[in-house]
Write an enzyme that holds these catalytic residues in place. Structure first.
Site, PDB file in Angstrom:
ATOM      1  N   HIS A 191      48.617  74.055  42.626  1.00  0.00           N
ATOM      2  CA  HIS A 191      49.218  75.160  43.377  1.00  0.00           C
ATOM      3  C   HIS A 191      49.041  76.476  42.636  1.00  0.00           C
ATOM      4  O   HIS A 191      48.839  77.525  43.248  1.00  0.00           O
ATOM      5  CB  HIS A 191      50.705  74.895  43.623  1.00  0.00           C
ATOM      6  CG  HIS A 191      50.973  73.951  44.753  1.00  0.00           C
ATOM      7  ND1 HIS A 191      50.461  74.146  46.010  1.00  0.00           N
ATOM      8  CD2 HIS A 191      51.691  72.801  44.815  1.00  0.00           C
ATOM      9  CE1 HIS A 191      50.863  73.165  46.808  1.00  0.00           C
ATOM     10  NE2 HIS A 191      51.602  72.331  46.106  1.00  0.00           N
ATOM     11  N   GLU A 418      36.547  64.371  53.399  1.00  0.00           N
ATOM     12  CA  GLU A 418      37.442  64.365  52.244  1.00  0.00           C
ATOM     13  C   GLU A 418      37.386  63.030  51.509  1.00  0.00           C
ATOM     14  O   GLU A 418      37.720  62.947  50.325  1.00  0.00           O
ATOM     15  CB  GLU A 418      38.883  64.601  52.690  1.00  0.00           C
ATOM     16  CG  GLU A 418      39.100  65.893  53.430  1.00  0.00           C
ATOM     17  CD  GLU A 418      40.448  65.908  54.116  1.00  0.00           C
ATOM     18  OE1 GLU A 418      41.332  66.668  53.677  1.00  0.00           O
ATOM     19  OE2 GLU A 418      40.619  65.161  55.105  1.00  0.00           O
ATOM     20  N   ASN A 441      38.945  69.788  47.774  1.00  0.00           N
ATOM     21  CA  ASN A 441      40.103  69.417  46.942  1.00  0.00           C
ATOM     22  C   ASN A 441      40.320  67.908  46.953  1.00  0.00           C
ATOM     23  O   ASN A 441      40.364  67.248  45.913  1.00  0.00           O
ATOM     24  CB  ASN A 441      41.370  70.119  47.437  1.00  0.00           C
ATOM     25  CG  ASN A 441      41.256  71.630  47.355  1.00  0.00           C
ATOM     26  OD1 ASN A 441      40.228  72.170  46.975  1.00  0.00           O
ATOM     27  ND2 ASN A 441      42.313  72.317  47.735  1.00  0.00           N
ATOM     28  N   CYS A 489      35.564  74.066  53.257  1.00  0.00           N
ATOM     29  CA  CYS A 489      36.819  74.801  53.431  1.00  0.00           C
ATOM     30  C   CYS A 489      37.795  74.534  52.290  1.00  0.00           C
ATOM     31  O   CYS A 489      38.934  74.988  52.324  1.00  0.00           O
ATOM     32  CB  CYS A 489      37.471  74.471  54.765  1.00  0.00           C
ATOM     33  SG  CYS A 489      37.969  72.740  54.942  1.00  0.00           S
TER      34      CYS A 489
END
Length: 559
Positions: A191, A418, A441, A489
């Site tokens: 984060h 992903e 991610n 993205c």
């Protein structure tokens, strides 16, 4: 520590900053804690009531801050507020109080219990341990009558230094006074990293030895190389910052659209979370939205909104992008670290590998159908070209069934890449869907089997890892063969150097926080497609992330 000593970590956000260090403190006054414990409570019920009041006040404070921000900042504040009110955490505190523990002892034991559970789950759930300890400090401070701990508010431009930063703290940072972030823990997709990208300030994480740095020490932070120099030569540091500032001013003059120096188009898109962030992004040099995170609209909802209510919410995001721009809507990516009361399953042993994303619709098909109806209604109402993609797709059969449902509503259908299986099956995936979007991610985390919040594994949770780049290249090549769009993205799209290499692999669009668009666009405008292809080869041929960065930097510098 000598005046010329330096430290290094994982670079997250490029840029150069030179300023004194300000140290984030996260402790509550021991004197206030001792006085509180000495006073005590007459019984367990009154102690629990005090806990309820403090937890509720903490949650309300975080929710109020979330209401005045948007995007990733609002997401982390809302999620942390929800944790402060967690019923399971309260039940654990109540049980300890009934056993005779003092309130702070009971609360600490409950937090330790949940932290152990989250850590054992691994993946995204392990990331919540930082949130838990943040909540513990905030609630404890309210109980003992102290201000909530957090990052200091410097009165001059400073480099914020911390062992770790709670999401709620990073979400409240002011880029005018915090000019760089340096942490001992955390990885490139934490984060802290995500918020730093949103703010557009240099950031380096996973810095070993950072605890030796004292407040006031002047630091030169290079967010491109990951180097932190302590008490550098002032003239040299000032010159580097001035050069970086001049470079930034040049970036600010870039107005788009995205293309290489020899004219190859690359769509640069924005990641958004709600109407406010969409309106802000629409004013920037983007060709649309590459990731609308719909689940962030519902983190604090107990009941599922109707299709009509969803249409109203989605219209606020689609509306600003009418004309020749488009919006890619991701269906609910609920579960794991983003629990939604009306959708996610409770009590999973490993939520990061459990029923999340598209998998929620397997035993609740109406959830997806109502969302698609809301999206279609918003698209018709606004006239905005709308693409829809599903998260956590693992098989071609899943992709085909989802695509059929989306096309039944007259919309363009795609899936997120992903899970490594989706990348390996990209050619077959593109036989049944219209486009692919790579979420770097999660792809990195699942490929490397490494929790993205594990400091000791930060070198693995890096999108520059050769295995991750190979999977991206496989997916991009499938897109070239099929003649269909393959975008990125995830946070990797916001790295200007990596963006050039991704384009060289065949990636056709890059979606990122608005603050990253100009740096990425300017980097692409400065190099030819041939240079991007050579950068891709250099990255794919490297043995580790550091070597990949060095190799790509050399290619881009040579032009």
């Amino acid at each position: 520590m000598s005046p010329t000593s330096s430290l290094s970590g994982t670079p997250v956000v490029p840029g150069v900053a030179y300023a004194p260090a300000v140290i984030a403190t996260v402790s509550v006054s021991p004197t206030a804690v001792a006085a509180f414990e000495q006073a005590g409570f007459p019984d367990a019920e009154s102690a629990l009531a005090a806990y309820d009041d403090a937890a509720a006040a903490t949650a309300e404070g975080l929710a109020a801050r979330a209401a005045h921000t948007s995007g990733a900042a609002a997401e982390v504040l809302t999620a942390t507020a929800g944790l402060a009110k967690d019923k399971g955490l309260r039940a654990a505190v109540k049980k300890r109080l009934a056993a005779g523990d003092p309130l702070l002892t009971a609360f600490g034991a409950a937090v330790d219990q949940f932290a152990g559970v989250f850590t054992s789950m691994g993946g995204l759930m392990a990331e919540r341990v930082t949130d838990l300890h943040d909540i513990q400090r905030r609630v404890t401070a309210r109980l003992v009558g102290e201000p909530e701990p957090g990052v200091p508010e410097p009165d001059e431009p400073s480099v914020l230094v911390a062992e770790d930063l709670a999401p709620a703290d990073t979400a409240g940072l002011d880029a005018r006074t915090v000019v760089a972030l340096v942490t001992e823990k955390g990885g490139p997709t934490s984060h802290t990293a995500i918020i730093a990208r949103q703010l557009g300030i240099p950031c380096v994480v996973g810095v070993s030895g950072l605890s030796a740095v004292r407040g006031g020490t002047r630091l030169l932070v290079d967010g491109t190389t990951g180097e932190i120099t302590l008490e550098p030569d002032e003239q040299k540091a000032s010159r580097l910052v001035a050069d970086a500032r001049a470079g930034r001013e040049a970036l600010d003059r870039w107005t788009g659209p995205g293309r290489t120096a020899d004219g190859t188009p690359v769509k640069l898109l924005a990641n958004v979370a709600d109407g406010a962030s969409a309106t802000s992004a629409a004013a920037g040099p983007v060709e649309g939205v590459g990731l609308f995170r719909t689940e962030l609209c519902f983190l604090n909802r107990k009941d599922e909104p109707s299709a009509e209510e969803q249409a109203d919410i989605y219209s606020g995001v689609l509306g600003p992008f009418g004309g020749d721009r488009y919006v890619v809507v991701r269906t609910l990516d609920a579960g794991s670290d983003k629990p939604i009361a009306f959708a996610t399953h409770e009590g999973e042993e490993n939520p990061a590998l459990g029923v999340r994303g598209l998998r929620l619709s397997f035993d609740n098909p109406g959830l997806l159908e109502r969302q698609l109806a809301g999206i279609a209604a918003a698209a018709e109402r606004t006239g905005t070209e709308t693409w829809v993609m599903a998260p956590m797709v693992a098989t071609v059969a899943e992709a085909a069934e989802f695509a059929g449902q989306v096309r039944a509503h007259g919309l363009k259908a795609g899936v997120m890449v992903e899970i490594p299986s989706a990348a390996l099956l990209a050619h077959q995936m593109l036989e049944v869907v219209d486009f692919l979007s790579i979420g770097t991610n999660d792809l990195t985390q699942y490929t490397m089997a490494a929790d993205r919040m594990a400091t000791d594994l930060a070198h693995l949770t890096d999108a520059w890892q050769p295995a991750v780049l190979q999977l991206i290249a496989i997916t991009a090549e499938a897109g070239k063969i099929a003649g269909k769009s393959v975008g990125v993205c995830g946070e990797a799209a916001a790295d200007p150097m990596l963006a050039a290499a991704l384009v060289g692999m065949g990636i056709t669009s890059l979606s990122m926080a608005l603050a990253a668009v100009r740096p990425v666009g300017a980097q692409l405008a400065a190099v030819t497609m041939d240079t991007c292809e050579r950068a891709a080869e250099a990255a794919l041929g490297a043995v580790d992330p550091r070597a990949a960065r060095v190799a790509v930097r050399a290619v881009l510098s040579a032009g």
